[in-house]
Write a protein that holds these residues in place. Structure first.
Motif, short mmCIF file in Angstrom:
data_model
loop_
_atom_site.label_atom_id
_atom_site.label_comp_id
_atom_site.label_asym_id
_atom_site.label_seq_id
_atom_site.Cartn_x
_atom_site.Cartn_y
_atom_site.Cartn_z
N VAL A 256 -0.69 20.09 -11.66
CA VAL A 256 -1.59 19.22 -10.79
C VAL A 256 -2.50 18.46 -11.56
N SER A 257 -2.24 17.22 -11.70
CA SER A 257 -3.23 16.33 -12.65
C SER A 257 -4.08 15.36 -11.58
N LEU A 258 -5.56 15.37 -11.73
CA LEU A 258 -6.39 14.94 -10.94
C LEU A 258 -7.38 13.66 -11.69
N ARG A 259 -7.41 12.36 -11.35
CA ARG A 259 -8.44 11.43 -12.12
C ARG A 259 -9.32 10.84 -10.97
N TYR A 260 -10.29 10.81 -11.07
CA TYR A 260 -11.69 10.18 -9.96
C TYR A 260 -11.84 8.75 -10.54
N ALA A 261 -11.91 8.01 -9.50
CA ALA A 261 -12.23 6.39 -9.73
C ALA A 261 -13.45 6.39 -10.52
N ASP A 262 -14.51 7.00 -10.30
CA ASP A 262 -15.81 6.76 -11.08
C ASP A 262 -16.58 8.33 -10.88
N LEU A 263 -17.71 8.33 -11.30
CA LEU A 263 -18.67 9.52 -11.26
C LEU A 263 -19.25 9.77 -9.95
N VAL A 264 -19.02 8.86 -9.18
CA VAL A 264 -20.00 9.04 -7.90
C VAL A 264 -18.91 9.35 -6.75
N SER A 265 -17.48 9.52 -7.16
CA SER A 265 -16.39 9.85 -6.33
C SER A 265 -16.30 11.57 -6.31
N VAL A 266 -15.89 11.84 -4.74
CA VAL A 266 -15.68 13.24 -4.62
C VAL A 266 -14.16 13.71 -4.28
N LEU A 267 -13.36 12.71 -4.09
CA LEU A 267 -11.99 12.82 -4.15
C LEU A 267 -11.21 12.09 -4.98
N PRO A 268 -10.22 12.44 -5.50
CA PRO A 268 -9.53 11.82 -6.79
C PRO A 268 -8.71 10.54 -6.13
N THR A 269 -8.47 9.54 -7.10
CA THR A 269 -7.70 8.48 -6.78
C THR A 269 -6.45 8.40 -7.59
N ARG A 270 -6.28 8.92 -8.72
CA ARG A 270 -4.92 8.95 -9.32
C ARG A 270 -4.44 10.57 -9.33
N ILE A 271 -3.31 10.77 -8.72
CA ILE A 271 -3.01 12.10 -8.45
C ILE A 271 -1.66 12.27 -8.68
N ARG A 272 -1.34 13.38 -9.59
CA ARG A 272 0.13 13.74 -9.86
C ARG A 272 0.42 15.20 -9.94
N VAL A 273 1.16 15.55 -8.75
CA VAL A 273 1.56 16.81 -8.62
C VAL A 273 3.18 17.09 -8.88
#
Length: 341
Positions: A256-273
């Protein structure tokens, strides 16, 4: 007889013309695995040392600043004559200007010569603190404005953070005098971009920054606490805006790889499972290679789990993790049926 003896190795080679290639590929894959494990071990060591350095950097000096500012905020709240809770449009630039005015009036009063025992007027005796959502704003001595941020997770209070602004005069912009915000969050960048032009926006943004950081951190902490026996190789950046981990299942390995759009995001936007099937799973990776490339593959390829990516995109990490584990057997079975057709 001699000719038969000489030809027999050639015949064997003709019968198995790819034996040398297969052996070479096998050796190459083993070498790649060794290099990968070596790189992974080095990376784990770097992360461990980085964590130790982070702890040392934030251990003593930050704790001393936190304790001192916390006592100062507690004293300010204890001496208050009124606490005003603000909602919506009540928190605005005009109110912030009023707070700055009070700070300067108090500083001017203390700087005035005369009888120190002289009782100040009622306007000077007022000590008001303002509560805006999870923020407490108060006037501190020395022409300073203090903001205390209270963070929470799942309805429970987590950490307190402080930011002290210095206001020398109305003609000069406010500056961040000191704070207890983690060093890896961009407080100085926010100060340069926002504080001089829109102090209220700066105060709100820092609150969003801290709450989002705590939210991401606590989500990772919770999956480690609940599913630690199923997770290995968990990595994350200091602000938790990049998270990677491996889920060990009997039938496959899920990365599972998660990336968040910015530092005020609580849900990831770039996801790869990705699921890496094992032989026991019934998903024949060689068959998948043959179907997709027209040739027989010699090693497994990962399968993308779309349902898992959708779960992580819309749910908190602990909820998404439970969803992934719950539906993984069915997803593997469906993939096995598709590849066997």
């Amino acid at each position: 007889m001699d000719s038969d003896t000489e030809e027999s190795p050639r015949k064997r080679q003709r019968k198995n013309p790819f034996s040398g290639d297969s052996f070479s590929r096998k050796n190459l894959m083993q070498e790649e695995d060794i290099r990968l494990e070596t790189t992974r071990a080095r990376f784990s060591n770097v992360l461990k040392r980085h964590g130790e350095l982070t702890e040392r950097l934030s251990r003593d000096s930050d704790k001393m600043i936190f304790e001192r500012l916390q006592k100062e905020f507690e004293a300010a709240c204890a001496s208050q004559t009124e606490e005003i809770s603000l909602d919506g449009e009540e928190w605005n630039d005009g109110l912030l200007a009023t707070i700055r005015e009070r700070v300067h009036m108090e500083a001017d009063r203390k700087a005035m010569p005369g009888d120190i025992n002289m009782v100040p007027g009622p306007h000077f005796q007022e000590k008001i603190t303002y509560k805006v959502g999870s923020k407490v704003i108060c006037c501190l001595e020395g022409a300073r404005i203090g903001i205390q941020y209270e963070t929470s997770f799942a309805g429970e209070t987590c950490d307190l953070y402080h930011c002290v602004l210095e206001s020398k005069s109305f003609l000069e912009k406010m500056t961040v005098l000191e704070h207890t915000i983690p060093f890896f969050l961009p407080i100085r960048e926010a100060e340069n971009d926002l504080l001089s032009s829109n102090a209220m926006k700066f105060i709100d943004y820092v609150g969003e920054l801290l709450q989002a950081y705590v939210d991401r951190r606590e989500q990772v902490r919770l999956i480690k606490e609940l599913y630690g026996n199923q997770i290995r190789e968990l990595y994350h950046s200091l602000p938790y805006h990049m998270v990677e981990f491996v889920l060990d299942d009997s039938d496959c390995k899920v990365t599972v790889s998660l990336r968040y759009a910015d530092l005020v995001s609580v849900l990831p936007t770039r996801i790869r499972v990705l699921a890496w099937p094992s032989k026991k799973s019934g998903i024949d990776a060689e068959t998948m290679n043959r179907k997709e490339n027209g040739v027989l593959g010699s090693h497994q390829i990962p399968v993308r789990l779309s349902y898992a990516e959708d779960a992580v995109r819309t749910m908190s990490l602990p909820e998404a993790f439970a969803e992934i584990v719950l539906n993984l057997p069915r997803a593997l079975q469906q993939m096995s049926q598709q590849t066997s057709k």
